[in-house]
Design an enzyme around this catalytic site. Structure first.
Site, PDB file in Angstrom:
ATOM      1  N   GLU A  25       0.831  -1.226   0.000  1.00 54.49           N
ATOM      2  CA  GLU A  25       0.000   0.000   0.000  1.00 54.49           C
ATOM      3  C   GLU A  25       0.859   1.266   0.000  1.00 54.49           C
ATOM      4  O   GLU A  25       2.074   1.209   0.212  1.00 54.49           O
ATOM      5  CB  GLU A  25      -0.925   0.007   1.214  1.00 54.49           C
ATOM      6  N   LYS A  86      -5.285  10.893   1.249  1.00 59.27           N
ATOM      7  CA  LYS A  86      -5.421   9.550   1.812  1.00 59.27           C
ATOM      8  C   LYS A  86      -6.672   8.937   1.178  1.00 59.27           C
ATOM      9  O   LYS A  86      -7.768   9.463   1.346  1.00 59.27           O
ATOM     10  CB  LYS A  86      -5.558   9.644   3.330  1.00 59.27           C
ATOM     11  N   VAL A 106      -5.402   0.439   3.312  1.00 57.85           N
ATOM     12  CA  VAL A 106      -5.589  -1.007   3.189  1.00 57.85           C
ATOM     13  C   VAL A 106      -6.854  -1.293   2.371  1.00 57.85           C
ATOM     14  O   VAL A 106      -6.848  -2.132   1.464  1.00 57.85           O
ATOM     15  CB  VAL A 106      -5.683  -1.658   4.588  1.00 57.85           C
ATOM     16  N   LYS A 159      -3.268  -1.585  15.738  1.00 59.76           N
ATOM     17  CA  LYS A 159      -2.703  -0.937  16.919  1.00 59.76           C
ATOM     18  C   LYS A 159      -3.710  -0.842  18.051  1.00 59.76           C
ATOM     19  O   LYS A 159      -4.910  -0.733  17.822  1.00 59.76           O
ATOM     20  CB  LYS A 159      -2.246   0.461  16.553  1.00 59.76           C
TER      21      LYS A 159
HETATM   22  N1  PSU Z   1      -1.984   1.779  10.708  1.00 59.44           N
HETATM   23  C1  PSU Z   1      -0.666   2.100  10.731  1.00 59.44           C
HETATM   24  N2  PSU Z   1      -0.150   2.871   9.753  1.00 59.44           N
HETATM   25  C2  PSU Z   1      -0.924   3.330   8.734  1.00 59.44           C
HETATM   26  C3  PSU Z   1      -2.306   2.974   8.712  1.00 59.44           C
HETATM   27  C4  PSU Z   1      -2.793   2.202   9.712  1.00 59.44           C
HETATM   28  O1  PSU Z   1       0.040   1.699  11.625  1.00 59.44           O
HETATM   29  O2  PSU Z   1      -0.402   4.050   7.873  1.00 59.44           O
HETATM   30  C5  PSU Z   1      -3.143   3.425   7.559  1.00 59.44           C
HETATM   31  C6  PSU Z   1      -3.457   2.212   6.673  1.00 59.44           C
HETATM   32  O3  PSU Z   1      -3.339   2.602   5.311  1.00 59.44           O
HETATM   33  C7  PSU Z   1      -4.917   1.917   7.005  1.00 59.44           C
HETATM   34  C8  PSU Z   1      -5.445   3.296   7.287  1.00 59.44           C
HETATM   35  O4  PSU Z   1      -5.607   1.301   5.964  1.00 59.44           O
HETATM   36  O5  PSU Z   1      -4.379   3.937   8.007  1.00 59.44           O
HETATM   37  C9  PSU Z   1      -6.726   3.285   8.102  1.00 59.44           C
HETATM   38  O6  PSU Z   1      -7.260   4.575   8.141  1.00 59.44           O
HETATM   39  P1  PSU Z   1      -8.785   4.823   8.532  1.00 59.44           P
HETATM   40  O7  PSU Z   1      -8.889   4.416   9.973  1.00 59.44           O
HETATM   41  O8  PSU Z   1      -8.988   6.308   8.322  1.00 59.44           O
HETATM   42  O9  PSU Z   1      -9.605   3.968   7.611  1.00 59.44           O
END
Ligand code: PSU
Ligand code: MN
Length: 304
Positions: A25, A86, A106, A159
């Protein structure tokens, strides 16, 4: 119908020659790591895949084109420009139509991998159900993507900034198996053990490959989540880390950081609070995931 995908030469050749491909990604490059570590990491990961005979397909959107495989210049562009959105599921149609640049999460990377016929995708950590989601409804579209694209995602868990028990519940509702690679504990990114159990432990790439094949035979639409714990040497101290997370959870609320900005904000603050150690840890776990992901992709292709 005209394909909306734009393949790099390397990936196009790999398709023609039926080589093993693994997707990567780009949100991690644009928003997950500081410059210039981000570019160095992206290039190193690609090299690591090539060294074991796997073709890396880093995925991003440039000028409204869905890129499957990036050139070095394109990786540098994604890592350097501050005009990269993003891009999750809801963003893709708009970014395409408006011919913008996007780093894929993702969720979006799963969708594009699926369109490109790539079965295995390696990342750091997935998004999930945020703490206090019962009030904010903040649930990552990564979970929706896992429910609707039959792509295997190899990660180090999610996380503990997220609500991991709720994240697991949603994955169960969506029919997504959560596998623990040589562990029965759900990893929590910087630490090996979240205290939760995975659904099933798997011993090796071969086992994962047969689960992927069964998922196909069942005509399931959902993906599979393979969680790999970070190495013992590189994990962060759990107590120290949980304290940081509790502090940051309050901070996000006080500063009213919202929506898609939450994850980049947290990553930045975790870096500051660990004196940069979180970045090295992050590099270590992505490489570890890639090692496992390449083995799974090779087994699946029967190329091992
Ligand atoms: N977790 C990480 N680093 C990241 C992300 C998640 O440790 O860069 C990124 C990934 O691309 C994940 C996205 O798909 O954040 C999720 O964001 P949201 O919660 O806004 O969907
Ligand atoms: Mn969100």
């Amino acid at each position: 119908m005209e394909s909306i995908l734009s393949y790099s030469k390397e990936v196009q050749n790999a398709i023609n020659e039926d080589k093993t491909i693994v997707a990567l990604e780009s949100t991690i490059i644009a928003h997950g790591f500081p410059y210039p570590d981000n570019i160095e990491l992206a290039l190193k990961l690609e090299e690591q895949a090539r060294e074991v005979g796997v073709v890396p397909a880093t995925i991003a959107i440039i000028d409204g084109k869905l890129k499957v495989g990036l050139t070095k210049e394109e990786i540098e562009f994604i890592g350097q420009s501050d005009d990269i959105k993003k891009a999750s599921l809801r963003d893709l149609p708009v970014i395409l139509a408006k011919k913008l640049n996007g780093a894929t999460t993702v969720a979006a990377t799963m969708q594009i991998s699926y369109l490109a016929g790539i079965d295995v995708f390696v990342t750091g950590g997935i998004g999930g159900v945020h703490r206090k989601a019962e009030e904010t409804f903040d649930i990552s579209a990564d979970l929706k993507a896992l429910s609707q694209y039959p792509v295997t995602v190899v990660c180090a868990g999610a996380k503990s900034v997220l609500d991991l028990p709720k994240t697991k519940e949603v994955l169960e509702s969506k029919g997504v198996p959560v596998l623990g690679y040589q562990t029965n504990k759900l990893p929590a990114f910087y630490v090996r053990d979240s205290g939760l159990e995975v659904d099933y432990m798997v011993e090796n790439a071969e086992e994962v490959s047969s689960i992927i094949k069964s998922n196909r035979l069942l005509e399931n639409k959902n993906g599979i989540l393979v969680t790999v714990p970070i190495s013992k040497e590189d994990e962060l101290n759990e107590k120290e880390f949980n304290k940081i997370i509790d502090e940051l959870t309050q901070e996000v609320e006080q500063k009213e950081v919202k929506g898609k900005n939450i994850t980049p904000y947290l990553l930045d603050r975790i870096k500051e609070k660990t004196d940069g150690r979180s970045v090295d840890t992050n590099v270590s776990l992505v490489k570890n995931n890639l090692r496992v992901g390449c083995n799974i992709a090779k087994k699946l292709k029967g190329n091992y």
